[in-house]
Design an enzyme around this catalytic site. Structure first.
Site, PDB file in Angstrom:
ATOM      1  N   HIS A 194       5.342   5.740  11.631  1.00  0.00           N
ATOM      2  CA  HIS A 194       4.697   5.764  10.180  1.00  0.00           C
ATOM      3  C   HIS A 194       3.982   6.933  10.181  1.00  0.00           C
ATOM      4  O   HIS A 194       2.625   6.438  10.197  1.00  0.00           O
ATOM      5  CB  HIS A 194       4.039   4.378  10.250  1.00  0.00           C
ATOM      6  CG  HIS A 194       3.701   3.765   8.678  1.00  0.00           C
ATOM      7  ND1 HIS A 194       3.854   4.880   7.539  1.00  0.00           N
ATOM      8  CD2 HIS A 194       3.249   2.847   8.063  1.00  0.00           C
ATOM      9  CE1 HIS A 194       3.522   4.069   6.523  1.00  0.00           C
ATOM     10  NE2 HIS A 194       3.226   2.964   6.850  1.00  0.00           N
ATOM     11  N   ARG A 210       0.948  -1.128   0.180  1.00  0.00           N
ATOM     12  CA  ARG A 210       0.028  -0.014   0.069  1.00  0.00           C
ATOM     13  C   ARG A 210       0.848   1.262   0.103  1.00  0.00           C
ATOM     14  O   ARG A 210       0.490   2.151  -0.777  1.00  0.00           O
ATOM     15  CB  ARG A 210      -0.912  -0.010   1.209  1.00  0.00           C
ATOM     16  CG  ARG A 210      -2.099  -0.614   1.231  1.00  0.00           C
ATOM     17  CD  ARG A 210      -2.629  -1.112   2.460  1.00  0.00           C
ATOM     18  NE  ARG A 210      -1.583  -2.245   2.883  1.00  0.00           N
ATOM     19  CZ  ARG A 210      -1.665  -3.480   2.539  1.00  0.00           C
ATOM     20  NH1 ARG A 210      -2.881  -3.923   1.919  1.00  0.00           N
ATOM     21  NH2 ARG A 210      -0.938  -4.444   2.519  1.00  0.00           N
ATOM     22  N   THR A 211       1.599   1.459   0.965  1.00  0.00           N
ATOM     23  CA  THR A 211       2.449   2.584   0.959  1.00  0.00           C
ATOM     24  C   THR A 211       3.319   2.912  -0.175  1.00  0.00           C
ATOM     25  O   THR A 211       3.149   3.949  -0.655  1.00  0.00           O
ATOM     26  CB  THR A 211       3.328   2.570   2.393  1.00  0.00           C
ATOM     27  OG1 THR A 211       2.778   2.165   3.496  1.00  0.00           O
ATOM     28  CG2 THR A 211       3.850   3.993   2.495  1.00  0.00           C
ATOM     29  N   ARG A 223      11.461   4.016   3.303  1.00  0.00           N
ATOM     30  CA  ARG A 223      11.078   3.086   4.333  1.00  0.00           C
ATOM     31  C   ARG A 223      12.185   2.282   4.601  1.00  0.00           C
ATOM     32  O   ARG A 223      13.115   1.859   3.644  1.00  0.00           O
ATOM     33  CB  ARG A 223       9.706   2.197   3.813  1.00  0.00           C
ATOM     34  CG  ARG A 223       9.824   0.804   4.736  1.00  0.00           C
ATOM     35  CD  ARG A 223       8.653   0.154   4.512  1.00  0.00           C
ATOM     36  NE  ARG A 223       7.265   0.874   4.829  1.00  0.00           N
ATOM     37  CZ  ARG A 223       6.127   0.259   4.802  1.00  0.00           C
ATOM     38  NH1 ARG A 223       5.925  -0.858   4.681  1.00  0.00           N
ATOM     39  NH2 ARG A 223       4.908   0.951   5.218  1.00  0.00           N
ATOM     40  N   LYS A 254      26.205  -3.313  -0.841  1.00  0.00           N
ATOM     41  CA  LYS A 254      27.555  -3.161  -1.299  1.00  0.00           C
ATOM     42  C   LYS A 254      28.382  -2.333  -0.021  1.00  0.00           C
ATOM     43  O   LYS A 254      29.469  -2.441   0.056  1.00  0.00           O
ATOM     44  CB  LYS A 254      27.821  -2.358  -2.547  1.00  0.00           C
ATOM     45  CG  LYS A 254      27.519  -2.990  -3.749  1.00  0.00           C
ATOM     46  CD  LYS A 254      27.971  -2.230  -4.718  1.00  0.00           C
ATOM     47  CE  LYS A 254      27.306  -2.553  -6.118  1.00  0.00           C
ATOM     48  NZ  LYS A 254      27.487  -1.689  -7.215  1.00  0.00           N
TER      49      LYS A 254
HETATM   50  C1  NCD Z   1       1.771  -1.091   8.205  1.00  0.00           C
HETATM   51  C2  NCD Z   1       3.369  -0.948   8.329  1.00  0.00           C
HETATM   52  O1  NCD Z   1       4.147  -1.165   7.549  1.00  0.00           O
HETATM   53  O2  NCD Z   1       3.807  -0.558   9.570  1.00  0.00           O
HETATM   54  N1  NCD Z   1       1.282  -1.410   6.858  1.00  0.00           N
HETATM   55  C3  NCD Z   1       1.372  -0.073   6.117  1.00  0.00           C
HETATM   56  O3  NCD Z   1       2.153   0.515   5.887  1.00  0.00           O
HETATM   57  N2  NCD Z   1      -0.145  -0.091   5.909  1.00  0.00           N
HETATM   58  C4  NCD Z   1       1.434  -2.057   9.128  1.00  0.00           C
HETATM   59  C5  NCD Z   1       2.004  -3.419   9.260  1.00  0.00           C
HETATM   60  O4  NCD Z   1       2.938  -3.847   8.328  1.00  0.00           O
HETATM   61  O5  NCD Z   1       1.509  -4.426   9.922  1.00  0.00           O
END
Ligand code: NCD
Length: 308
Positions: free
Chosen positions: A134, A55-56, A106, A85
């Site tokens: 997040h 999703r993100t 991320r 590397k």
């Molecule tokens: C979450 C995350 O990556 O922290 N997912 C997301 O971005 N919607 C929740 C999760 O991974 O459980």
């Protein structure tokens, strides 16, 4: 109001900025229904993902493209970027900023987005830093709460599941502390209770919270149930702890029966087995609508950091 630049942690948002963001987000819903816009044409977003994401990453990339911008991306950056590397995060950022106007990152380490921001001259957006935060998820969660229950003050929410390792609940707690009359119930298996830093922050901001173990009793009393996944990847070899936590709190028909007609169930997704698919059709199951709101929030954030 200061212009929004880096998006690193939920605490950096105040109420006026949140209201502005949500107003722009609402406009983005219109933009998408009118087939997009060109306001970010000639702008380029780099997305660096060192941890898995569906999703993100897809919503950030769609958001940029829906606004006419372009995207360069590395998924599995731990294996496929020069990190493999031995390149430091700081060096990778110095390179990526030379190619792009905004960097979405991320990473598996808490504090990594802040480290990136320290060396970057383009905006850094934190798309999840290990067990840290997040913030863009929490922004879309709050936007969803407003849309679903019609208010952000004076409501009760249960945060359920892995509250120790889940970064979404941490960011969400920080954001909720900006509002009035919010009460939070923490419903977590013993090994993954909410950490003290968050509880102390809520105390400082006068937000009422309570730990509870009876999900059904809590469900009868709250406006929002925010379920989360037990974060298997953060347990290392503590398999027993994971097994103990998993399956303890599941949203099923019995929980839905306890829930008020006007309440909703949220989840940042992905789910494993903590919400049974049988309840997906219930109008109070709002998690797929919530995920769709992520597109609009990320469009608004990109516009605000790049254009306003
Ligand atoms: C979450 C995350 O990556 O922290 N997912 C997301 O971005 N919607 C929740 C999760 O991974 O459980």
């Amino acid at each position: 109001m200061d212009k929004l630049f880096h998006v690193i942690e939920a605490q950096q948002f105040d109420r006026p900025l949140l209201s502005e963001l949500f107003a722009v987000t609402k406009e983005m819903e219109e933009v998408v229904s009118r087939y997009g816009s060109n306001i970010l044409s000639r702008r380029l977003m780099a997305s660096l993902f060192y941890e898995p994401s569906t999703r993100t990453r897809l919503s950030f990339e769609s958001a940029m493209m829906r606004l006419g911008g372009q995207v360069v991306t590395t998924e599995s950056a731990r294996e496929f970027s020069s990190a493999a590397k031995g390149e430091t995060l700081e060096d990778t950022i110095r390179i990526a900023e030379g190619y792009s106007d905004v960097i979405v990152i991320r990473h598996y380490e808490s504090g990594s987005a802040r480290r990136a921001a320290e060396v970057a001259s383009v905006p850094i957006i934190n798309a999840g830093d290990g067990p840290g935060q997040h913030p863009t998820q929490a922004l879309l969660d709050v936007y969803t709460i407003q849309k679903e229950i019609g208010r952000l003050d004076n409501f009760k929410i249960a945060m359920v599941g892995d509250l120790a390792n889940g970064r979404t609940v941490r960011s969400l707690a920080y954001l909720l502390s900006k509002y009035d009359g919010v009460k939070i119930f923490f419903v977590a298996p013993r090994v993954v209770r909410m950490k003290d830093d968050i509880k102390a922050h809520l105390d400082e901001h006068g937000i009422e919270w309570e730990e509870a173990d009876d999900l059904i009793a809590v469900a009868r009393d709250v406006d929002v149930v925010y379920q989360t996944r037990i974060q298997r990847e953060r347990f290392g070899d503590r398999i027993e702890d994971y097994e103990q936590a998993r399956g303890k709190y599941v949203i099923d028909q019995t929980v839905m029966e306890a829930l008020l007609e006007s309440s909703v169930v949220l989840h940042p997704l992905p789910r494993v087995d903590e919400i049974v698919p049988e309840v997906d059709g219930d109008p109070r199951s709002a998690y797929f609508r919530q995920a769709h709101n992520g597109l609009y929030i990320r469009m608004a954030l990109l516009q605000m950091v790049l254009e306003s």
